[in-house]
Design an enzyme around this catalytic site. Structure first.
Site, PDB file in Angstrom:
ATOM      1  CG  ASN A  30      31.244  40.958  49.361  1.00 54.52           C
ATOM      2  OD1 ASN A  30      30.820  40.801  48.228  1.00 54.52           O
ATOM      3  ND2 ASN A  30      32.228  40.215  49.853  1.00 54.52           N
ATOM      4  CG  HIS A  42      40.978  35.870  46.533  1.00 50.51           C
ATOM      5  ND1 HIS A  42      41.419  34.608  46.189  1.00 50.51           N
ATOM      6  CD2 HIS A  42      39.670  35.723  46.870  1.00 50.51           C
ATOM      7  CE1 HIS A  42      40.423  33.744  46.307  1.00 50.51           C
ATOM      8  NE2 HIS A  42      39.360  34.400  46.724  1.00 50.51           N
ATOM      9  CD  GLU A  48      38.701  39.999  50.897  1.00 58.15           C
ATOM     10  OE1 GLU A  48      38.613  40.042  49.659  1.00 58.15           O
ATOM     11  OE2 GLU A  48      38.240  39.075  51.600  1.00 58.15           O
TER      12      GLU A  48
END
Length: 401
Positions: free
Chosen positions: A7, A180, A384
């Site tokens: 990320n 999100h 996630e």
């Protein structure tokens, strides 16, 4: 199969290495201050403790290279050779209306992500730098991108369009996208597994409440609305973001303060929200402490913060003609007991009845509502990265067939 999840932000790289056989985390850490002085990586060791390692990282290429070095280190990593990594999965914040699902990276995909930089200049630019760094260092390793807004792509036009001339949507892609999505997707699926129900029969409101915050209405497994908009600035009051605000208030303040568009955007994103009201911090833990010490602005900020979440829950219950499950997740949602309690109190008309003892918990899967509550209120810690790893594995296995 071993999957590395990255990320990449404008000056950071979060990483997790998975062995997908048991979805085990083999190594993880966070590189920070890339391109700045005193850059470092905070590594989580095998015993759960953390260690900071200072390392000069002028660009994302050096940052990714150092992450690879750490993965090969006997103390910090879990690999003997980088060839053990079968694929790299990336989080991409903005896929616009070009990407509605995860995909393997090609030149066309990369160009598409680049074309959307205007919609998310800080995020997408950082993601691209990470993609290109991996490609330069491991050119034969496949990469997969998972888009933050993809889960919200099921919203109907009447929910995602703004009431401005339609040509602005056609020419400039101006619409509500939502973010999100990977988190909303994970917790909505996970809560149904916990409760033993079929997501295709449920009306679910997911509350991803952290420094950035959003709410989503999920009916029969599909998102029908979400609080964030063209950018992550819209919707709820957040740590340093204003959330919903009258556009005329924005232009009025620009004139009064003499701010240019980008300066005003920075002001609403970085100096507003809880931080702007209190003048103390964007961290809700500090605000809660200040409130307990009698700070009136901290108390006001908490009231505003909770009220807006409550208001969105009510709106989405109306949009779905009811709600079966409300899910709390992310930093504040998982850990701030008072926020969950105050938001879900006085909502008897929806059939919500909280259990104070059950709600007195942090960071673990748990039903928070009373047994006789018509609506199940549940805490589900988000994950996630595992969603990105699963999508990456699935696409790579399909490509190998």
């Amino acid at each position: 199969m071993k999957i590395l999840v990255l990320n990449c932000g404008s000056s950071s790289i979060k990483y997790k290495l998975y062995d997908m056989t048991g979805e085990t985390v083999l190594a993880q850490g966070n590189a920070e201050r890339i391109g700045l002085d005193e850059a470092f990586v905070k590594v989580t060791l095998k015993d759960g403790s953390k260690e900071e390692i200072m390392h000069d990282m002028p660009t994302h290429k050096e940052g990714v290279k150092f992450v690879f070095d750490l993965l090969l280190d006997s103390k910090y990593g879990a690999l003997k050779n980088l060839d053990e990594i079968d694929a790299v999965g990336h989080r991409i914040v903005q896929g616009g209306d070009l990407f509605e699902k995860s995909c393997i990276v090609t030149k066309e995909v990369e160009d598409g992500i680049e074309s959307l930089i205007d919609l998310a200049p800080v995020h997408n630019a950082g993601h691209l730098r990470g993609l290109r760094a991996v490609d330069a260092l491991m050119p034969h390793t496949p990469q997969v991108v998972v888009f933050d807004n993809a889960f919200h792509s099921t919203m109907p036009p009447y929910a995602f369009l703004y009431a401005v001339p339609y040509e602005f949507y056609e020419k400039y892609h101006v619409r509500r996208y939502g973010f999100h999505g990977t988190s909303h997707r994970y917790v909505s699926q996970r809560v149904c597994e916990m409760l033993g129900v079929d997501i295709k029969t449920q009306k679910i409101i997911t509350c991803h409440i952290g420094n950035g915050a959003s709410v989503a209405a999920i009916k029969n497994g599909k998102v029908i609305d979400t609080s964030m908009g063209l950018t992550p600035l819209a919707g709820l009051m957040m740590g340093s973001r204003s959330g919903d605000i009258d556009p005329s208030a924005v232009t009025y303040l620009m004139e009064k303060l003499g701010k240019k568009p980008q300066e005003m955007a920075d002001f609403l994103n970085k100096e507003s929200g809880v931080l702007g009201i209190t003048g103390i911090s964007s961290d809700m833990r500090e605000i809660e402490n200040a409130d307990q010490q009698g700070d009136p602005k901290a108390h006001l900020a908490l009231e505003m913060y909770n009220y807006r979440i409550k208001k969105y829950i009510g709106a989405y219950a109306a949009a779905m003609n009811g709600v079966d499950i409300i899910v709390w997740t992310a930093g504040v949602g998982e850990n701030q007991i008072s926020t969950r309690w105050n938001v879900c109190s006085d909502m008897d008309y929806l059939g919500i009845k909280m259990d104070k003892e059950r709600n007195n918990c942090r960071g673990k899967e748990r039903i928070l509502s009373a047994d006789d509550s018509r609506v199940k209120v549940v805490l589900v810690p988000t994950d996630e990265e595992i969603v990105i790893a699963r999508d990456t594995q699935e696409l790579i296995l399909e490509a190998r067939k």
